[in-house]
Scaffold this motif. Structure first.
Motif, PDB file in Angstrom:
ATOM      1  N   ASP A 170      -5.665   0.043  -0.750  1.00 24.50           N
ATOM      2  CA  ASP A 170      -5.906   0.808  -2.133  1.00 24.50           C
ATOM      3  C   ASP A 170      -6.122   2.568  -1.425  1.00 24.50           C
ATOM      4  N   PRO A 171      -6.843   2.671  -0.403  1.00 20.18           N
ATOM      5  CA  PRO A 171      -6.901   4.157   0.128  1.00 20.18           C
ATOM      6  C   PRO A 171      -5.468   4.696   0.151  1.00 20.18           C
ATOM      7  N   MET A 172      -4.489   4.051   0.672  1.00 17.89           N
ATOM      8  CA  MET A 172      -3.332   4.758   0.695  1.00 17.89           C
ATOM      9  C   MET A 172      -2.451   5.289  -0.577  1.00 17.89           C
ATOM     10  N   ALA A 173      -2.726   4.102  -1.432  1.00 13.39           N
ATOM     11  CA  ALA A 173      -2.332   4.208  -2.775  1.00 13.39           C
ATOM     12  C   ALA A 173      -3.104   5.312  -3.442  1.00 13.39           C
ATOM     13  N   ILE A 174      -4.224   5.441  -3.112  1.00 11.55           N
ATOM     14  CA  ILE A 174      -5.011   6.712  -3.639  1.00 11.55           C
ATOM     15  C   ILE A 174      -4.562   7.806  -3.209  1.00 11.55           C
ATOM     16  N   PHE A 175      -4.354   8.138  -1.889  1.00 14.14           N
ATOM     17  CA  PHE A 175      -4.360   9.189  -1.270  1.00 14.14           C
ATOM     18  C   PHE A 175      -2.615   9.779  -1.778  1.00 14.14           C
ATOM     19  N   LEU A 176      -1.607   8.873  -1.728  1.00 13.30           N
ATOM     20  CA  LEU A 176      -0.367   9.038  -2.428  1.00 13.30           C
ATOM     21  C   LEU A 176      -0.471   9.758  -3.860  1.00 13.30           C
ATOM     22  N   THR A 177      -1.139   9.042  -4.737  1.00 18.45           N
ATOM     23  CA  THR A 177      -1.393   9.368  -6.181  1.00 18.45           C
ATOM     24  C   THR A 177      -1.890  10.708  -6.137  1.00 18.45           C
ATOM     25  N   GLU A 186      -5.031 -10.950   2.291  1.00 17.17           N
ATOM     26  CA  GLU A 186      -6.273 -10.743   1.673  1.00 17.17           C
ATOM     27  C   GLU A 186      -6.537  -9.347   2.578  1.00 17.17           C
ATOM     28  N   ILE A 187      -6.602  -9.291   3.576  1.00 21.37           N
ATOM     29  CA  ILE A 187      -6.863  -7.876   4.260  1.00 21.37           C
ATOM     30  C   ILE A 187      -5.927  -6.927   3.910  1.00 21.37           C
ATOM     31  N   GLU A 188      -4.824  -7.098   3.681  1.00 23.03           N
ATOM     32  CA  GLU A 188      -4.005  -6.133   3.320  1.00 23.03           C
ATOM     33  C   GLU A 188      -4.255  -5.351   1.871  1.00 23.03           C
ATOM     34  N   SER A 189      -4.497  -6.485   1.162  1.00 23.82           N
ATOM     35  CA  SER A 189      -4.876  -6.053  -0.214  1.00 23.82           C
ATOM     36  C   SER A 189      -6.081  -5.406  -0.452  1.00 23.82           C
ATOM     37  N   ALA A 190      -7.119  -5.502   0.398  1.00 21.94           N
ATOM     38  CA  ALA A 190      -8.344  -4.843   0.408  1.00 21.94           C
ATOM     39  C   ALA A 190      -8.347  -3.497   1.037  1.00 21.94           C
ATOM     40  N   SER A 191      -7.169  -3.394   2.113  1.00 18.36           N
ATOM     41  CA  SER A 191      -7.267  -2.101   2.815  1.00 18.36           C
ATOM     42  C   SER A 191      -6.142  -1.103   2.289  1.00 18.36           C
ATOM     43  N   LEU A 215       0.855  -9.151  -5.361  1.00 16.65           N
ATOM     44  CA  LEU A 215       0.442  -8.808  -6.809  1.00 16.65           C
ATOM     45  C   LEU A 215      -0.234  -7.536  -7.153  1.00 16.65           C
ATOM     46  N   ARG A 216       0.203  -7.053  -8.349  1.00 13.92           N
ATOM     47  CA  ARG A 216      -0.283  -5.716  -8.885  1.00 13.92           C
ATOM     48  C   ARG A 216      -1.477  -6.115  -9.620  1.00 13.92           C
ATOM     49  N   GLY A 217      -2.460  -5.367  -9.957  1.00 14.52           N
ATOM     50  CA  GLY A 217      -3.512  -5.759 -10.896  1.00 14.52           C
ATOM     51  C   GLY A 217      -4.109  -4.338 -11.336  1.00 14.52           C
ATOM     52  N   SER A 218      -5.708  -4.340 -11.314  1.00 10.84           N
ATOM     53  CA  SER A 218      -6.371  -3.310 -11.561  1.00 10.84           C
ATOM     54  C   SER A 218      -6.142  -2.035 -11.080  1.00 10.84           C
ATOM     55  N   VAL A 219      -5.857  -2.067  -9.891  1.00 17.38           N
ATOM     56  CA  VAL A 219      -5.736  -0.689  -9.059  1.00 17.38           C
ATOM     57  C   VAL A 219      -4.653   0.060  -9.435  1.00 17.38           C
ATOM     58  N   PRO A 220      -3.389  -0.408  -9.847  1.00 20.08           N
ATOM     59  CA  PRO A 220      -2.361   0.556 -10.493  1.00 20.08           C
ATOM     60  C   PRO A 220      -2.572   0.887 -11.839  1.00 20.08           C
ATOM     61  N   ILE A 221      -3.410  -0.040 -12.549  1.00 18.07           N
ATOM     62  CA  ILE A 221      -3.802   0.531 -13.968  1.00 18.07           C
ATOM     63  C   ILE A 221      -4.832   1.542 -13.875  1.00 18.07           C
ATOM     64  N   ILE A 222      -5.887   1.558 -13.056  1.00 16.51           N
ATOM     65  CA  ILE A 222      -6.862   2.649 -12.909  1.00 16.51           C
ATOM     66  C   ILE A 222      -6.376   3.716 -12.282  1.00 16.51           C
ATOM     67  N   LEU A 223      -5.145   3.673 -11.195  1.00 18.19           N
ATOM     68  CA  LEU A 223      -4.587   4.951 -10.808  1.00 18.19           C
ATOM     69  C   LEU A 223      -3.671   5.481 -11.945  1.00 18.19           C
ATOM     70  N   ALA A 224      -3.115   4.676 -12.736  1.00 18.59           N
ATOM     71  CA  ALA A 224      -2.477   5.315 -13.909  1.00 18.59           C
ATOM     72  C   ALA A 224      -2.946   6.349 -14.713  1.00 18.59           C
ATOM     73  N   SER A 236       0.520  -0.480  -4.179  1.00 19.45           N
ATOM     74  CA  SER A 236      -0.616  -1.259  -3.552  1.00 19.45           C
ATOM     75  C   SER A 236      -0.849  -2.613  -4.242  1.00 19.45           C
ATOM     76  N   THR A 237      -0.839  -3.726  -3.264  1.00 23.60           N
ATOM     77  CA  THR A 237      -1.187  -4.976  -3.862  1.00 23.60           C
ATOM     78  C   THR A 237      -2.659  -4.742  -4.254  1.00 23.60           C
ATOM     79  N   ASP A 238      -3.091  -5.631  -5.203  1.00 22.20           N
ATOM     80  CA  ASP A 238      -4.527  -5.597  -5.460  1.00 22.20           C
ATOM     81  C   ASP A 238      -5.420  -6.625  -5.165  1.00 22.20           C
ATOM     82  N   ALA A 239      -6.652  -6.162  -4.677  1.00 23.03           N
ATOM     83  CA  ALA A 239      -7.727  -6.789  -3.933  1.00 23.03           C
ATOM     84  C   ALA A 239      -8.076  -7.963  -4.789  1.00 23.03           C
ATOM     85  N   ALA A 240      -8.412  -7.467  -6.146  1.00 16.93           N
ATOM     86  CA  ALA A 240      -9.053  -8.292  -7.188  1.00 16.93           C
ATOM     87  C   ALA A 240      -7.852  -9.510  -7.496  1.00 16.93           C
TER      88      ALA A 240
END
Length: 574
Positions: free
Chosen positions: A162-169, A155-160, A340-349, A129-133
């Motif tokens: 995250d749930p898919m990335a969290i679900f897959l993780t 912007e809307i893609e990056s904000a919405s 862009l990848r940012g905080s979400v991938p690191i938090i999911l990691a 997922s791209t990172d909203a922040a």
């Protein structure tokens, strides 16, 4: 010193250093999130600060809270019109796009790193997922203006997504650790995540707007706090019932931000600052969590995975989707690059570390390196790529800078401060020529250290601060009057209650209204009404000029002191 005293000292010092480092962003051409991560790494165990921080649990907790607040601020600032315009491509990118990116990146990672295919897919899901922040920060601070459709989609893609990335993780962790079967159970979990998050955000946002407009708090500073608590409540309720808290808090922000409520501007300013504090805290903390030496062990593998993500997985996922929705080649190229990848991938990691997955540290280090590569390369080159593709547009005219000072108790009115920009349509014009609505009164003007008594003959200057007493219904009209040339408010009321002494020329200038080219523009509304109505001149009498309907609202003596103007067409700069 007590432990809490040390924590306060260290955290405040790191936040201050993070803020000061943001000044280097434009000079170095690096996104601010990269600088914040570097501040954390330099302050960490292997850096100059020698601060030991090795708690994935704390990092996950703080990171989740910070990301929730960032998404909430993003929702507050996202116009509903933008969502309606791009929800289809953005939603497909946020779901199928993430899945495709995760599969391609994950398959490559399983070959590049000494991990299994399922662990590779887990890594792909984490960085999918791209990172909203990162996207919000980059687009709003890069000093460029993209066209509305491209910007809104990103912007809307990056904000919405995250749930898919969290679900897959989480789903892949269940498969790897608990040997769960991929089937109906995971499908129901996905529906619950998305549906629960959407419902939680819609319900919380709806009731928050109703509450904030009815409740009368004595302390005005509590209104932004109330909105924050409502957003976090939507997150908590959604997660309690198995939904996506991140989706819920973003939707709640959109619901609140697109409705009128008291102290709205103040609330937006409060959350903008809160979002910045969250970004700095989150990225500095994540920088503290990583040991730079561990990145050296995976730098080559991370570089190859990052290259596949940037140059293969993201474009292959984006191109067919955007092509279907009618984006042109230049727009598709830019959106393929700005992933862009940012905080979400690191938090999911951090999840594999929390669940005790073998090889979790390798995955975390690889993800961190990929995020650094993505943020540095993509973030720093966005202005260059957008300029080369010819997608940078002229910065649109802005509304007047507004500060709501106070609500007048139970009275339907407020005192609002407006600051005139260099390009404001009010600059170099007399106050009497600003065609303010009837009932809006300029109570005071401050210019530098001087207080200027407002008179009709007062010539307004750039950077003047005008303190206006007005009814709530007049906010959009007064904002329009003091905004920059070319700005058109989309929220002007259907009926404009104007003073009879306002001239047609001044009304056209202030509201960009086309009345009729054949009419004497030096006529006041009073003169126009008497000329058009003749012997029928009376209160509540109506007449039409061009596409504008006028109604005499109030007559004193033989003069129309208040006229209702009902426009149906805006001036098109013709």
């Amino acid at each position: 010193m007590f432990l809490i005293d040390q924590l306060i000292l260290l955290s405040s010092a790191l936040i201050l250093i993070g803020i000061l480092s943001s000044k280097l962003s434009a000079r170095l051409g690096l996104p601010m999130l990269v600088l914040f991560l570097m501040v954390g790494m330099l302050a960490g165990e292997e850096g100059l600060g020698r601060i030991v921080f090795d708690s994935p649990e704390i990092a996950h907790a703080i990171g989740t809270l910070a990301l929730a607040l960032i998404l909430f601020d993003g929702g507050l600032q996202t116009p509903l019109a933008s969502i309606k315009r791009v929800w289809k491509p953005a939603s497909v990118l946020a779901t199928l796009g993430v899945v495709f990116t995760a599969v391609v990146t994950g398959a490559a990672a399983s070959v590049i790193l000494p991990i299994t295919l399922m662990e590779g897919l887990l890594l792909g899901a984490i960085v999918g997922s791209t990172d909203a922040a990162a996207v919000f920060s980059l687009l709003r601070n890069a000093g460029i203006n993209l066209n509305n459709r491209v910007k809104a989609t990103l912007e809307i893609e990056s904000a919405s997504n995250d749930p898919m990335a969290i679900f897959l993780t989480i789903a892949l962790l269940e498969v790897i650790l608990n040997e769960a079967e991929i089937g109906l159970g995971l499908l129901l979990f996905f529906v619950l995540q998305m549906g629960g998050g959407a419902m939680g955000g819609l319900i919380a946002g709806y009731f928050t707007v109703r509450l904030i407009n009815k409740i009368n708090l004595q302390a005005t500073g509590l209104y932004p706090v109330l909105v924050t608590a409502a957003g976090l409540l939507s997150y908590g309720i959604a997660t309690y019932f198995g939904g996506s808290g991140f989706l819920a808090i973003f939707i709640c922000g959109v619901m609140i931000g697109n409705k009128r409520f008291v102290f709205q501007r103040t609330t937006f300013l409060f959350h903008d600052g809160l979002a910045w504090l969250s970004q700095i805290t989150m990225f500095v903390m994540l920088g503290l969590l990583i040991n730079p030496s561990s990145l050296l062990d995976v730098w080559l593998e991370g570089l190859v995975i990052g290259a596949i993500l940037l140059f293969v997985a993201r474009p292959l996922a984006v191109i067919p989707i955007l092509k279907i929705f009618g984006f042109n080649l230049r727009e598709i190229t830019l959106m393929s690059w700005v992933g862009l990848r940012g905080s979400v991938p690191i938090i999911l990691a951090i999840f594999p570390l929390l669940f005790g997955l073998p090889g979790a540290e390798l995955i975390f280090n690889a993800v961190f390196f990929v995020v650094l590569i993505s943020s540095t390369l993509q973030g720093s080159t966005l202005p260059f790529v957008a300029r080369k593709l010819g997608l940078i547009e002229r910065t649109p005219a802005k509304a007047a800078a507004v500060l709501e000072i106070t609500a007048l108790g139970q009275v339907d009115g407020e005192i609002v401060e407006y600051t005139l920009s260099e390009n404001s349509r009010a600059v170099k014009r007399r106050l009497a020529r600003m065609a303010l609505p009837e009932g809006a009164v300029v109570a005071m003007i401050s210019r530098g250290a001087k207080i200027i008594p407002p008179r009709g003959s007062t010539i307004l200057e750039a950077k003047d601060h005008l303190f206006v007493v007005l009814k709530d219904d007049y906010k959009e009209m007064v904002e329009q009057v003091f905004s920059e040339k070319g700005f058109r408010s989309s929220k002007l009321p259907a009926h404009w209650r104007l003073k009879g002494a306002s001239t047609l020329a001044d009304i056209e200038w202030c509201y960009e209204l086309l009345i009729n080219k054949g009419i004497n523009k030096h006529f006041t509304l009073d003169e126009l009404a008497r000329e058009q109505l003749g012997s029928d001149f009376a209160e509540f009498a109506e007449f039409t000029v061009g596409d504008v309907l006028f109604r005499v609202e109030e007559i004193v003596g033989n003069r129309a002191v208040t006229v209702i103007v009902m426009p149906s067409i805006l001036l098109d700069n013709a």
